[in-house]
Design a protein around this motif. Sequence first.
Motif, PDB file in Angstrom:
ATOM      1  N   TYR A  36       0.840  -1.186   0.000  1.00 11.49           N
ATOM      2  CA  TYR A  36       0.000   0.000   0.000  1.00 11.49           C
ATOM      3  C   TYR A  36       0.882   1.245   0.000  1.00 11.49           C
ATOM      4  O   TYR A  36       2.092   1.162   0.221  1.00 11.49           O
ATOM      5  CB  TYR A  36      -0.951  -0.015   1.204  1.00 11.49           C
ATOM      6  N   ASP A  89      -4.467   5.538   0.740  1.00 12.86           N
ATOM      7  CA  ASP A  89      -4.979   4.738  -0.375  1.00 12.86           C
ATOM      8  C   ASP A  89      -6.383   5.192  -0.757  1.00 12.86           C
ATOM      9  O   ASP A  89      -6.715   5.308  -1.948  1.00 12.86           O
ATOM     10  CB  ASP A  89      -4.985   3.254   0.008  1.00 12.86           C
ATOM     11  N   ILE A 114      -7.194  -3.631  -3.795  1.00 18.77           N
ATOM     12  CA  ILE A 114      -8.231  -2.689  -3.364  1.00 18.77           C
ATOM     13  C   ILE A 114      -9.617  -3.239  -3.671  1.00 18.77           C
ATOM     14  O   ILE A 114     -10.528  -3.198  -2.834  1.00 18.77           O
ATOM     15  CB  ILE A 114      -8.041  -1.331  -4.061  1.00 18.77           C
TER      16      ILE A 114
END
Length: 213
Positions: free
Chosen positions: A150, A160, A191
């Motif tokens: 991330y 993010d 994601i």
Amino acid sequence: MLKVHHLGHSQSERIVWLCEELAIPYELVKYTRDPVTRMSPPELKALHPLGAAPLVEVDGMLLAESGAIAEFILARYGHGHLRHESNHPNFAPYLYWFHFANGNLQPALFRSMTVGRCGLAADHPLRAAVRQRLDMVLALIDERLAHNDYLAGAEFTAADIMSVFSLTTMRLFHPVDLAPYPNILAYLQRIGARPAYQRAMSKGDPDLAPMLI
């Protein structure tokens, strides 16, 4: 209760997603873009002079700007989740990537979209300059994700949440091929697998298939 005024197909998806990740109660009020201008409808302009979205309402206060809203929600409802405090080893990267989203990534895409719609010749130097900047921005993100799951490191954070809109929904307005950036594409798959992201998109933009490829 927190009320989230959400404009479909806009960066206000960030705030719906943040609320879902934090599992906080909120009321979602949805608006659709004008079919001709693609701008905010009069109902949003009645709440904010710019027709801003996202817009949150709590305790008689209205707050706009997705970055400010995210910080407000994290401070009031986050209980330390999805952000790094000053004593965390990744505090500086968290701050950098949180603000990179609106400071570099989204402006680079918006400039590219604007120049692309101006009817300039394919060999116009401005087109090349804008494309070069966008390529540099995407390459920087791709390099970061080559070494980290991330943006702020190993942990998913609000950095993010701030960034993904520009890599996904923004491409509805300005198609960008992410094939040269395999680490970004792998990141978007991570994601897309998050239940909170899936819930947020299904609630806020049920007509939109997230652009994760």
